[in-house]
Design an enzyme around this catalytic site. Structure first.
Site, PDB file in Angstrom:
ATOM      1  N   GLU A 251      -9.751  35.274  40.809  1.00  0.00           N
ATOM      2  CA  GLU A 251      -8.887  35.148  41.990  1.00  0.00           C
ATOM      3  C   GLU A 251      -9.699  34.856  43.254  1.00  0.00           C
ATOM      4  O   GLU A 251      -9.292  34.049  44.087  1.00  0.00           O
ATOM      5  CB  GLU A 251      -8.054  36.416  42.194  1.00  0.00           C
ATOM      6  CG  GLU A 251      -7.042  36.696  41.089  1.00  0.00           C
ATOM      7  CD  GLU A 251      -5.871  35.714  41.050  1.00  0.00           C
ATOM      8  OE1 GLU A 251      -5.773  34.856  41.933  1.00  0.00           O
ATOM      9  OE2 GLU A 251      -5.054  35.828  40.110  1.00  0.00           O
ATOM     10  N   ARG A 255      -8.983  31.250  45.089  1.00  0.00           N
ATOM     11  CA  ARG A 255      -8.297  31.303  46.389  1.00  0.00           C
ATOM     12  C   ARG A 255      -9.287  31.228  47.545  1.00  0.00           C
ATOM     13  O   ARG A 255      -9.144  30.406  48.440  1.00  0.00           O
ATOM     14  CB  ARG A 255      -7.470  32.584  46.501  1.00  0.00           C
ATOM     15  CG  ARG A 255      -6.419  32.678  45.415  1.00  0.00           C
ATOM     16  CD  ARG A 255      -5.406  33.759  45.669  1.00  0.00           C
ATOM     17  NE  ARG A 255      -4.751  34.142  44.429  1.00  0.00           N
ATOM     18  CZ  ARG A 255      -3.523  34.627  44.330  1.00  0.00           C
ATOM     19  NH1 ARG A 255      -2.792  34.790  45.401  1.00  0.00           N
ATOM     20  NH2 ARG A 255      -3.001  34.957  43.166  1.00  0.00           N
ATOM     21  N   ASP A 384      -4.282  28.949  30.470  1.00  0.00           N
ATOM     22  CA  ASP A 384      -3.887  27.751  31.223  1.00  0.00           C
ATOM     23  C   ASP A 384      -4.994  26.946  31.913  1.00  0.00           C
ATOM     24  O   ASP A 384      -5.317  25.812  31.513  1.00  0.00           O
ATOM     25  CB  ASP A 384      -2.790  28.101  32.245  1.00  0.00           C
ATOM     26  CG  ASP A 384      -3.079  29.353  33.096  1.00  0.00           C
ATOM     27  OD1 ASP A 384      -4.211  29.855  33.042  1.00  0.00           O
ATOM     28  OD2 ASP A 384      -2.170  29.798  33.831  1.00  0.00           O
ATOM     29  N   THR A 604      -7.160  24.998  40.773  1.00  0.00           N
ATOM     30  CA  THR A 604      -5.928  25.556  40.206  1.00  0.00           C
ATOM     31  C   THR A 604      -5.083  26.281  41.246  1.00  0.00           C
ATOM     32  O   THR A 604      -3.959  26.668  40.961  1.00  0.00           O
ATOM     33  CB  THR A 604      -6.250  26.464  39.003  1.00  0.00           C
ATOM     34  OG1 THR A 604      -5.061  26.669  38.239  1.00  0.00           O
ATOM     35  CG2 THR A 604      -6.864  27.790  39.453  1.00  0.00           C
TER      36      THR A 604
HETATM   37  C1  DMJ Z   1      -2.058  30.641  41.087  1.00  0.00           C
HETATM   38  O1  DMJ Z   1      -2.867  31.614  41.602  1.00  0.00           O
HETATM   39  C2  DMJ Z   1      -2.834  29.632  40.303  1.00  0.00           C
HETATM   40  O2  DMJ Z   1      -2.065  28.488  40.112  1.00  0.00           O
HETATM   41  C3  DMJ Z   1      -3.269  30.142  38.968  1.00  0.00           C
HETATM   42  O3  DMJ Z   1      -3.891  29.159  38.194  1.00  0.00           O
HETATM   43  C4  DMJ Z   1      -2.090  30.664  38.202  1.00  0.00           C
HETATM   44  N1  DMJ Z   1      -1.277  31.551  38.956  1.00  0.00           N
HETATM   45  C5  DMJ Z   1      -0.957  31.273  40.311  1.00  0.00           C
HETATM   46  C6  DMJ Z   1       0.333  30.545  40.540  1.00  0.00           C
HETATM   47  O4  DMJ Z   1       1.360  30.802  39.702  1.00  0.00           O
END
Ligand code: DMJ
Length: 636
Positions: A251, A255, A384, A604
């Site tokens: 995270e 982010r 994912d 992501t």
């Molecule tokens: C986000 O923090 C990112 O897209 C992550 O890869 C998956 N979860 C959340 C959004 O749903």
């Protein structure tokens, strides 16, 4: 060359001539010949001839945290760091925006922005700063290996009025979400709109302001200039990295590091680079495991010699260890320190050589033994973005990272063969796999795969292109159905294809919608790939549903049951709503050259990172002294 570039732009030529007259006049004055070059229309280009080190490459982390910086050296397996940067400055002619063109666009854009804004005034709740886009986007974007990473001409302003209006609406939503956060939760990680306070969970180890970091690039590309300035000032004055908590490596990376890197590349503001690098260095202790497979939790107080935080007996998650590559490559690129690339290449090597059941990657591995911990496979939660980062690593390397490419297409083939299913009603979905048994469900998270498979289709070889494009479109269609089959037109967290369910959520605890972006993310990519207007219309459906069910007086909130007419809110405006959901909607209604997929990849968390182009030959020609002389002669 110059005239080719100027063809069809009368006003541009006129302006150039007047500057040319200044140029000749200064030459005539004598002694000022050299200075006259600085008044020449393409000033930035000429300056680069005399001042080549404009890319900030001298940045040195020594001054920041007292740790020594390794000089980057060829490490043999990753071609990105093997080739030295070009030593001649210049812009890539295909995309270039000279300082003059920027000014020219400014004046056009100032008018058009003002017009759009005035037209739209009655429709939006909060008027946005009409001229803002002009002042912030006029700065030079950062150059990566001497290639410029362009935003796009005319700021991606769509040509048709309907899309213009839709885009303005997204911008207004962003401003509303930002203002609400600012009012009730400023400096905290996320807004709790019902209780009107901040959410300060420990995911980020004591780091604050997640919504601010996640919003920087969105505010910037939308031209929300005042809000971007507030965010930047908060980063300068209040983003404290000397925290001591245990944080999620994943995270913090996607982010914070991703958000700061992206803000740096878009704006050129050094503060973002400095903070990104400082934070990146704090993540390194996570890799101090016997295998180098990082632990999911890192103690941000540690230095690189200390053990990672958390419990080493816990598994490392595939999506977490596989979602570092893009940011870490850029950290090495900016610092000229190979340590970041080495860490992520070690992960990749390790995953590549492990035996895989039917070619599939299980979702958990042990950071001590390096072995898979169980045989649960999913492209939703826990798996994912590992797949996403393989194909995006290839694209971000200017299509040179062959290892990532092969791993991606091999993995996709295994997924296609073992997990992709068709429901009785004809919907394509990607099931989960538990030790050989299929679980016929899809996470909302897995809906990102439509876009991912779409952007990969182009590069998988002519035999697979159409098949992959169809797969991408079919998965995106299924995700749209998951939304369409609820009374709120918002999709559930999990939808199933068993016991009579078809893209619906029979289980009560799977019916929430958390403001997630994955479905609009796929709409954005599929729009860019096909230009089928249905994707814009589907995006608009989502926007209307967000307005109707998620917007309250104090911000946006997720909902607890998308099948209920009695809306209950979950009291959280997720930071990824500002980073991703609203950004993808904005891009969906913009022209394709706003953060073009040729030049940018989105991490992501939807933070754009520039493709590291290897070939800037055209720009080298443009700025080579001989080319320059020819141009001067041509103009005179
Ligand atoms: C986000 O923090 C990112 O897209 C992550 O890869 C998956 N979860 C959340 C959004 O749903």
């Amino acid at each position: 060359m110059v005239f080719k570039m100027l063809a069809g732009k009368t006003s541009v030529v006129a302006f150039r001539l007047s500057l040319l007259q200044i140029f000749i006049f200064l030459l005539f004055l004598g002694g000022l010949g050299f200075g006259a070059l600085l008044f020449f229309p393409e000033t930035t280009r000429l300056k680069r001839i005399f001042q080549t080190n404009l890319d900030g490459s001298t940045f040195n982390t020594d001054s920041m945290n007292g740790e020594s910086v390794q000089s980057i050296s060829p490490i043999g397996y990753y071609s990105l760091i093997e080739s030295p940067p070009l030593d001649i400055g210049g812009l890539r002619s295909k995309f270039q925006r000279s300082s003059f063109n920027v000014k020219h666009e400014q004046s056009i854009n100032a008018r058009s922005q003002a017009k759009v804004s005035t037209e739209h005034q009655g429709q939006v709740n909060n008027k946005v700063n009409a001229g803002a886009v002009v002042s912030i986007l006029s700065r030079s974007p950062v150059r990566v290996r001497n290639c410029v990473a362009p935003y796009g001409a005319n700021y991606g302003k769509p040509s048709d009025p309907k899309s213009q209006e839709r885009r303005e609406k997204v911008k207004e939503m962003m401003k509303f979400a930002w203002d609400s956060y600012k009012r009730y939760a400023w400096g905290e990680n996320e807004l709790r709109p019902l209780s009107k306070n901040g959410n300060d969970d420990r995911t980020f180890g004591g780091l604050k302001g997640a919504s601010i970091i996640d919003s920087l690039d969105t505010l910037y590309i939308m031209g929300l200039d005042d809000e971007y300035q507030e965010a930047k000032e908060w980063v300068e004055n209040n983003l404290k990295l000397n925290v001591g908590g245990e944080a999620s490596l994943f995270e913090v990376n996607i982010r914070y590091v991703g958000g700061l890197l992206s803000a740096y590349y878009l704006t050129g503001e050094e503060v973002f680079k400095r903070k990104a690098v400082e934070l990146g260095r704090k993540l390194l202790p996570a890799f101090n495991t016997p295998t180098g497979i990082p632990h999911g939790v890192v103690n941000l107080a540690g230095d690189s010699r200390r053990a990672p935080g958390g419990d080493l007996r816990r598994s490392s998650v595939l999506a977490e260890v596989g979602t570092l590559h893009l940011e870490f490559v850029h950290l090495s690129e900016l610092t000229k320190d190979s340590i970041y690339i080495e860490k992520v290449m070690n992960i990749r090597k390790h995953l590549n050589q492990l035996d895989k059941p039917h070619g599939l990657y299980p979702n958990a591995l042990n950071p001590v033994s390096g072995n898979w911990e169980q045989h649960f496979v999913s492209i939703g939660a826990l798996g994912d973005s590992f797949y996403e980062y393989l194909i995006k690593s290839y694209l971000m390397s200017d299509r040179t990272d062959e290892e990532a490419k092969k791993m991606y297409y091999d993995a996709l083939e295994a997924i296609d063969k073992n997990l992709v299913q068709r429901s009785p009603g004809g919907l394509t979905y990607v099931a989960e796999w538990r030790g050989g048994v299929l679980d016929h469900r899809m996470d909302h998270l897995a809906c990102f795969s439509g876009g991912m498979i779409g952007i990969g289709a182009e590069h998988g070889g002519p035999g697979s292109r159409q098949h992959q494009l169809d797969l991408a479109a079919n998965i995106t269609h299924t995700c749209h159905e998951a939304y369409r089959r609820t009374p709120t037109m918002l999709g559930p967290e999990v939808f199933r294809f068993d016991d009579g369910a078809e893209a619906t959520a029979p289980r009560v605890n799977e019916r929430h919608y958390l403001l997630r972006p994955e479905v609009v993310e796929s709409y954005m990519y599929m729009w860019r790939l096909t230009h089928d207007p249905k994707y814009r219309d589907w995006g608009w459906e989502v926007l209307e549903a967000l307005e109707q069910h998620c917007r309250i007086a104090t911000g946006f909130s997720g909902v607890i049951d998308v099948y209920s007419h009695m809306i209950q809110h979950d009291n959280l405006q997720q930071s990824f709503f500002l980073a991703e959901t609203l950004k993808y909607l904005y891009l969906l209604f913009s022209e394709d050259d706003l953060l073009s997929l040729e030049d940018w990849v989105f991490n992501t968390e939807a933070h754009p990172l520039p493709v590291i182009h290897r070939n800037c030959t055209q720009e080298a020609e443009d700025t080579h002294p001989v080319g320059l002389l020819a141009r001067l002669i041509g103009l005179l």
